[in-house]
Design a protein around this motif. Structure first.
Motif, PDB file in Angstrom:
ATOM      1  N   ARG A 278       0.842  -1.191   0.000  1.00 47.64           N
ATOM      2  CA  ARG A 278       0.000   0.000   0.000  1.00 47.64           C
ATOM      3  C   ARG A 278       0.877   1.240   0.000  1.00 47.64           C
ATOM      4  O   ARG A 278       2.067   1.172   0.319  1.00 47.64           O
ATOM      5  N   PHE A 279       0.249   2.368  -0.351  1.00 46.93           N
ATOM      6  CA  PHE A 279       1.026   3.568  -0.602  1.00 46.93           C
ATOM      7  C   PHE A 279       0.378   4.775   0.067  1.00 46.93           C
ATOM      8  O   PHE A 279      -0.840   4.833   0.246  1.00 46.93           O
ATOM      9  N   VAL A 280       1.226   5.728   0.404  1.00 50.70           N
ATOM     10  CA  VAL A 280       0.763   7.063   0.772  1.00 50.70           C
ATOM     11  C   VAL A 280       1.429   8.050  -0.171  1.00 50.70           C
ATOM     12  O   VAL A 280       2.527   7.799  -0.685  1.00 50.70           O
ATOM     13  N   THR A 281       0.775   9.161  -0.417  1.00 52.76           N
ATOM     14  CA  THR A 281       1.297  10.213  -1.285  1.00 52.76           C
ATOM     15  C   THR A 281       1.079  11.546  -0.586  1.00 52.76           C
ATOM     16  O   THR A 281       0.342  11.619   0.413  1.00 52.76           O
ATOM     17  N   PRO A 282       1.676  12.617  -1.072  1.00 49.12           N
ATOM     18  CA  PRO A 282       1.400  13.929  -0.467  1.00 49.12           C
ATOM     19  C   PRO A 282      -0.088  14.278  -0.477  1.00 49.12           C
ATOM     20  O   PRO A 282      -0.568  14.967   0.428  1.00 49.12           O
ATOM     21  N   ASP A 283      -0.821  13.781  -1.479  1.00 50.69           N
ATOM     22  CA  ASP A 283      -2.254  14.050  -1.536  1.00 50.69           C
ATOM     23  C   ASP A 283      -3.069  13.099  -0.661  1.00 50.69           C
ATOM     24  O   ASP A 283      -4.208  13.399  -0.306  1.00 50.69           O
ATOM     25  N   ARG A 284      -2.499  11.951  -0.349  1.00 49.14           N
ATOM     26  CA  ARG A 284      -3.176  10.956   0.502  1.00 49.14           C
ATOM     27  C   ARG A 284      -2.151  10.440   1.507  1.00 49.14           C
ATOM     28  O   ARG A 284      -1.614   9.348   1.392  1.00 49.14           O
ATOM     29  N   PRO A 285      -1.850  11.248   2.532  1.00 49.87           N
ATOM     30  CA  PRO A 285      -0.726  10.929   3.420  1.00 49.87           C
ATOM     31  C   PRO A 285      -1.029   9.888   4.477  1.00 49.87           C
ATOM     32  O   PRO A 285      -0.114   9.513   5.219  1.00 49.87           O
ATOM     33  N   ALA A 286      -2.269   9.425   4.601  1.00 48.72           N
ATOM     34  CA  ALA A 286      -2.601   8.495   5.671  1.00 48.72           C
ATOM     35  C   ALA A 286      -3.528   7.402   5.170  1.00 48.72           C
ATOM     36  O   ALA A 286      -4.373   7.626   4.294  1.00 48.72           O
ATOM     37  N   LEU A 287      -3.354   6.210   5.743  1.00 49.80           N
ATOM     38  CA  LEU A 287      -4.263   5.102   5.500  1.00 49.80           C
ATOM     39  C   LEU A 287      -5.278   5.044   6.641  1.00 49.80           C
ATOM     40  O   LEU A 287      -5.056   5.632   7.709  1.00 49.80           O
TER      41      LEU A 287
ATOM     42  N   ARG B 222       0.847   5.505   8.195  1.00 49.97           N
ATOM     43  CA  ARG B 222       1.087   4.553   7.108  1.00 49.97           C
ATOM     44  C   ARG B 222       0.808   3.106   7.515  1.00 49.97           C
ATOM     45  O   ARG B 222       0.983   2.197   6.707  1.00 49.97           O
ATOM     46  N   ALA B 223       0.407   2.837   8.740  1.00 47.36           N
ATOM     47  CA  ALA B 223       0.280   1.472   9.241  1.00 47.36           C
ATOM     48  C   ALA B 223      -0.906   0.750   8.605  1.00 47.36           C
ATOM     49  O   ALA B 223      -1.968   1.324   8.385  1.00 47.36           O
ATOM     50  N   TYR B 224      -0.697  -0.534   8.313  1.00 50.23           N
ATOM     51  CA  TYR B 224      -1.779  -1.387   7.829  1.00 50.23           C
ATOM     52  C   TYR B 224      -1.464  -2.837   8.184  1.00 50.23           C
ATOM     53  O   TYR B 224      -0.326  -3.179   8.539  1.00 50.23           O
TER      54      TYR B 224
ATOM     55  N   LEU C 190       4.132  -0.853   7.324  1.00 55.87           N
ATOM     56  CA  LEU C 190       4.044   0.568   7.002  1.00 55.87           C
ATOM     57  C   LEU C 190       4.061   0.711   5.491  1.00 55.87           C
ATOM     58  O   LEU C 190       4.881   0.086   4.802  1.00 55.87           O
ATOM     59  N   ALA C 191       3.171   1.549   4.968  1.00 57.55           N
ATOM     60  CA  ALA C 191       3.016   1.702   3.522  1.00 57.55           C
ATOM     61  C   ALA C 191       4.227   2.378   2.899  1.00 57.55           C
ATOM     62  O   ALA C 191       4.971   3.123   3.559  1.00 57.55           O
ATOM     63  N   LYS C 192       4.405   2.138   1.620  1.00 55.19           N
ATOM     64  CA  LYS C 192       5.451   2.821   0.864  1.00 55.19           C
ATOM     65  C   LYS C 192       5.022   4.253   0.576  1.00 55.19           C
ATOM     66  O   LYS C 192       3.827   4.552   0.439  1.00 55.19           O
ATOM     67  N   ARG C 193       6.005   5.123   0.481  1.00 56.63           N
ATOM     68  CA  ARG C 193       5.741   6.511   0.108  1.00 56.63           C
ATOM     69  C   ARG C 193       5.953   6.667  -1.392  1.00 56.63           C
ATOM     70  O   ARG C 193       6.951   6.210  -1.938  1.00 56.63           O
ATOM     71  N   ARG C 194       5.004   7.327  -2.013  1.00 55.96           N
ATOM     72  CA  ARG C 194       5.165   7.641  -3.431  1.00 55.96           C
ATOM     73  C   ARG C 194       5.121   9.149  -3.600  1.00 55.96           C
ATOM     74  O   ARG C 194       4.325   9.825  -2.938  1.00 55.96           O
ATOM     75  N   PRO C 195       5.978   9.671  -4.484  1.00 57.22           N
ATOM     76  CA  PRO C 195       5.972  11.128  -4.699  1.00 57.22           C
ATOM     77  C   PRO C 195       4.681  11.575  -5.354  1.00 57.22           C
ATOM     78  O   PRO C 195       3.975  10.789  -6.002  1.00 57.22           O
ATOM     79  N   GLY C 196       4.379  12.846  -5.175  1.00 53.22           N
ATOM     80  CA  GLY C 196       3.204  13.402  -5.820  1.00 53.22           C
ATOM     81  C   GLY C 196       3.443  13.639  -7.297  1.00 53.22           C
ATOM     82  O   GLY C 196       4.529  13.372  -7.845  1.00 53.22           O
TER      83      GLY C 196
END
Length: 975
Positions: free
Chosen positions: A710-719, A948-950, A965-971
């Motif tokens: 799973r991923f987080v991005t600057p636009d979606r920073p939390a799960l 980022r936890a899941y 913890l989810a991976k971070r992806r750039p915006g």
């Protein structure tokens, strides 16, 4: 034997179109899974793939068990015998391990380690956290899987027990007489015609001894052979700077890294330092580091890239040239003709480097042409990068192997001493070397095994293992490290210094001089107190190489030649076996490769597009030909492989490795040439109609998780936060009646995991997990308690690649506990899903009930000792499991118990325990956190609260203690 995994070639054209048009995110592990074929779904429905055991499987098991698996013994040949001590040594506490700060040689350098011994037996290796090399790294105690496996190689029964003359056993006295007679004749003419062949080396003592040997025999010439390509790295520094230099990456200082066919996160002596620096920057607050890479085959580094270009290796020099041209690097004249995708990648790299300036870094792989590597140095100088430092060379080298072969063919070599090198197998022109070697009148080989080169020599001298001998060496930063023995020689081998001392005639009552005295003489400038400190700490302080100023030459570089070949072949070191010296180590043979997850052999990796065009599927045998050279091997359809390139790996097809390594895989050396050892163009590929099994764990233990990454991005920073008490069909357990002191849990950061497998080998060494052999591995019976899955995302031609470590989830609502009919799997008060081995009757119901597929069953007595001394490597704190017993990860419960006992003995709070699991200790990026989730200040509790936890399969309601913890992806616009 044909593979029992489904040989179901999907319709690659339809599959490619489907993946390219897929809505939303979709992950898959193998192409059959992505195709969602009915036979593959039936395959996944089984608990394990296949249960039948043919006779070949039984032989494979016994072969792996009998050799350097966990069954190697202390019963070595020689005058000494290992016996229990009568008087207990000072400081030794029965049942408590002792640690020695030492080092293990690794491709010329040494890796600083702490060797754990139990009652005098080395049982595992960890990184030395005090060593200067690791200061500032994410996890200074980390250790790569190849170095960890050295402890198993110590107990390899196929190590040479005695000298050999013309490949027959002989005595040390006979060898000494033969060498002394030769030395006397060489002294008469100053050693004219005598040659010494080694690998690149960093040992100050060896360098001193070689200087002494050349002083005794002025006509002697020293040659070196590196089967892994570092000679080109030094040649590139000479071309760029006019002198040999060692280049040290400091990736933690880089905001942008552009990699040209360079897997710098992959295996190698600098992997731990580079991975630690990468992780430190990734978790730090200096802004996200971007990574662009151009490569021909998927690698660990490519899997972490923000932008990856799949391109033929022969075209990477054109990309480098175009990049240098755009950046205005001196000496780069003329344009390179590129395709559209290549131009876009170069434009993105150039714009990023301009913006990054001194925080930009360009790396070029060691298998690229020397001129391309030199161009990367010039680009970094033009950027003024602060992510590179230069020092004097760490490794010492002699003349080239090619010069030696030419002289042997001319008949001017009268004597050759080969120290721990095997060019008759791993040299690019191995056959030519072997033929020329036959013309040398006196040939002495020193090595741990009577390998392919030893059989061609008159004499073979057994060498001791690094854990049995005194020596020294330099780590990749140049710090001198002391190699000290943790056990007396098991097989009667001598140290390499003792063999050289015999040749130099250094004074000693014993023909083989005392290796400790030889090493101590190198450091006679240290007083006894300083030497004792060096032994205690494992290194000599202040010996790292100092940074030197460097200015590139301004001469024009030769422009790359545009290749027009329709098909190229790339040849690279195996991720586990490297050039093949460790082929007899079952740990490494059975360790899945980082991306493809293959074990016990090699293959030709081809792109889905090439497979579609030629009608090929996994396991189809092909003939590869380049000019007059050809070989046959099976293909593996590898997502992400460039269409016009076939990837091969070294290290396989050994003939004299030992009973584990002999005949495993195919030797790809015949396709190599001195002038082009790593990339051959103009290749042809022809289907033979045959089939050969490919052993891969990618098809094993599917979970059915729709979104494992799973991923987080600057636009979606939390799960969505983890639901600590989701609805569950599983009943509550009876209350233990007392409040548990701890609630153990683990969190794995997928944004930091690079898939290096250090955790897998660490778990295996700690928990006495046995290898099972080729056929058993192919049937899904690999016993690793911790696996690292590869997941692909996107189109098969160019997917994103993700690594996911999967240990036991330690579910609070564990289905396995409900399914076991004899209560062999139970829950401890502190939250560990325990396995009671002597209750287990082998129904395997628990495994069927486990949705994560993390349980392993002993179909045979994989770990049964064949002799009272044959379990020397076992950890005595962990039970050795028998046939018919289920086993799995238990959060290193023996370490928890030891910590609890220590706290009780010392009067400390038993609830405030500091425990590090084996997998956590080995991880170079500190991707694993472990601790008490009831302690809000603990790293694992903080990780569970992280946005980022899941949890995997959270909807099943198992309430796992292991989370992610989810991976971070750039915006948009950042990658």
């Amino acid at each position: 034997m044909t593979s029992r995994s489904p040989s179901l070639p999907p319709d690659l054209a339809a599959l490619s179109e489907r993946l390219g048009q897929a809505d939303g995110r979709r992950f898959w592990r193998v192409l059959e899974e992505a195709a969602d074929s009915a036979p593959f779904q039936r395959y996944l429905a089984a608990e394990f793939p296949g249960f039948a055991l043919p006779e070949t499987g039984r032989r494979g098991v016994l072969r792996a068990m009998a050799a350097s698996v966990l069954l190697a013994g202390l019963g070595g040949c020689g005058p000494e015998e290992a016996v229990p001590y009568v008087v207990q040594p000072d400081g030794a506490v029965p049942g408590r391990p002792r640690f020695y700060a030492t080092a293990i040689p690794f491709e010329g350098h040494v890796q600083p380690v702490l060797a754990q011994t139990q009652e005098g037996r080395p049982t595992r290796l960890d990184g030395n956290p005090d060593h200067p090399l690791w200061r500032g790294m994410a996890n200074p105690a980390a250790l790569d899987p190849i170095t960890q496996a050295a402890v198993l190689q110590l107990y390899d029964p196929d190590r040479s027990p005695t000298p050999r003359y013309r490949d027959r056993p002989a005595g040390w006295d006979a060898l000494v007489r033969a060498v002394e007679e030769r030395c006397a004749s060489w002294a008469a003419d100053g050693g004219r015609g005598v040659r010494l062949l080694t690998g690149p080396l960093s040992s100050p003592t060896l360098r001193r001894q070689i200087a002494g040997l050349r002083a005794k025999f002025p006509g002697l010439r020293w040659h070196s052979h590196d089967p892994l390509g570092s000679d080109g790295v030094e040649a590139a520094s000479v071309l760029a700077f006019g002198r040999p230099l060692t280049v040290h990456r400091r990736v933690e200082r880089a905001g942008l890294v552009v990699s040209l066919e360079d897997d710098w996160l992959g295996p190698g002596p600098a992997q731990l330092r580079d991975a630690g620096g990468w992780a430190a920057r990734r978790r730090g607050g200096e802004g996200r580091q971007r990574l662009l890479i151009a490569e021909s085959a998927p690698t660990m580094t490519g899997a972490q890239a923000d932008r990856r270009l799949a391109v033929a290796s022969a075209r990477v020099p054109l990309l480098a040239w175009a990049l240098g041209r755009v950046l205005g690097v001196a000496g780069v004249e003329g344009d390179a003709v590129l395709g559209e995708a290549e131009r876009e990648w170069v434009h993105a790299a150039a714009e990023g480097l301009r913006t990054a300036g001194p925080r930009g870094l360009v790396t070029a792989g060691p298998f690229l042409p020397v001129a391309t590597q030199a161009l990367a140095h010039r680009i970094n100088h033009a950027l003024g990068t602060g992510a590179i430092i230069h020092t004097a060379p760490i490794l010492a080298r002699g003349e080239s192997l090619a010069n030696l072969v030419a002289d042997m063919e001319r008949g001017v070599v009268g004597g050759l001493i080969l120290l721990d090198t095997n060019p008759a197998y791993d040299a690019p022109e191995a056959g030519t070397f072997a033929a020329a070697l036959e013309r040398v009148p006196f040939r002495l080989h020193a090595g741990s095994h009577a390998d392919e080169t030893a059989t061609l020599c008159h004499w073979h001298a057994p060498l001791a293992h690094p854990l049995e001998s005194w020596s020294d060496g330099r780590a990749v930063d140049g710090t001198a490290s002391v190699v000290q023995p943790a056990i007396r020689p098991l097989f009667g081998g001598k140290s390499v210094h003792a063999v050289l001392a015999l040749l130099t005639g250094e004074p000693s009552a014993d023909p083989f001089a005392d290796p400790f005295a030889l090493v101590r003489a190198t450091w006679d400038g240290l007083d006894d107190a300083a030497w004792r400190e060096a032994l205690d700490r494992g290194f000599i302080a202040g010996t790292a190489e100092a940074e030197v100023a460097s200015t590139p030459l301004d001469t024009a570089l030769p422009p790359p030649v545009a290749e027009t070949s329709a098909l190229e072949v790339t040849i690279r070191p195996d991720p586990n076996l490297r050039a093949g010296a460790a082929a007899n180590c079952a740990w490494l043979q059975e360790l899945p490769t980082p991306v493809a997850k293959t074990v016990w052999g090699n293959h030709a990796a081809i792109a889905p597009a090439l497979a579609r065009a030629r009608g090929l599927a996994d396991g189809d045998e092909v003939e590869l030909a380049v000019g007059e050279r050809r070989l046959r091997l099976p293909v593996l359809v590898q997502p992400g492989q460039v269409a016009d390139s076939v990837a091969l790996t070294l290290g396989h097809g050994r003939r004299r490795a030992g009973r584990v390594g002999d005949g495993v895989g195919v030797d790809v050396g015949p396709l190599r040439k001195d002038s082009s050892p790593w990339t051959r163009t103009g290749a042809t590929l022809t289907r033979t109609g045959g089939r050969t099994a490919i052993f891969t764990t990618q098809r094993h233990h599917g979970m059915g998780e729709a979104e494992p990454i799973r991923f987080v991005t600057p636009d979606r920073p939390a799960l969505p936060p983890i639901d600590e008490a989701p609805p569950s069909l599983h009943p509550d357990r009876p209350s233990p009646g007392i409040a548990p002191a701890n609630a153990w849990a683990m969190a794995i950061d997928t944004d930091l995991c690079i898939g290096c497998n250090a955790c897998v080998t660490a778990c295996q060494a700690e928990n006495n997990t046995p290898p099972v052999g080729r056929e058993q591995a192919e049937m899904g019976r690999v016993m690793h308690w911790l696996r690292v899955d590869s997941y692909y995302e996107g189109p098969a031609e160019d997917p994103a690649i993700h690594a996911l470590p999967v240990p036991c989830m330690q579910c609070e609502k564990a289905p396995c506990e409900i399914g076991c009919p004899v209560n062999a799997t139970v829950h401890s008060p502190d939250g560990i899903n325990e396995q009671v081995y002597n209750r287990c009757i082998g129904t395997r119901t628990c495994s069927s009930y486990c949705p994560y597929k993390v349980r392993r069953f002993n179909f045979f007595e994989y770990a049964k000792p064949r002799d009272p001394l044959t379990a020397a490597q076992y950890n005595p704190e962990v039970t050795v499991r028998a046939r018919g017993v289920m086993e799995k990860c238990n959060y290193c419960i023996q370490r928890i118990a030891r910590a609890r006992q220590d706290a009780k003995r010392d009067g400390r709070d038993p609830a405030a325990l500091a425990v590090t699991t084996a997998c956590q200790a080995a991880c170079p990026t500190q991707a694993i956190a472990f601790g008490d989730k009831n302690d809000p200040a603990s790293a694992v509790a903080q990780a569970r609260r992280d946005p980022r936890a899941y949890a995997l399969l959270e909807e099943v309601g198992t309430r796992p203690r292991t989370t992610y913890l989810a991976k971070r992806r750039p915006g948009a616009g950042e990658g």
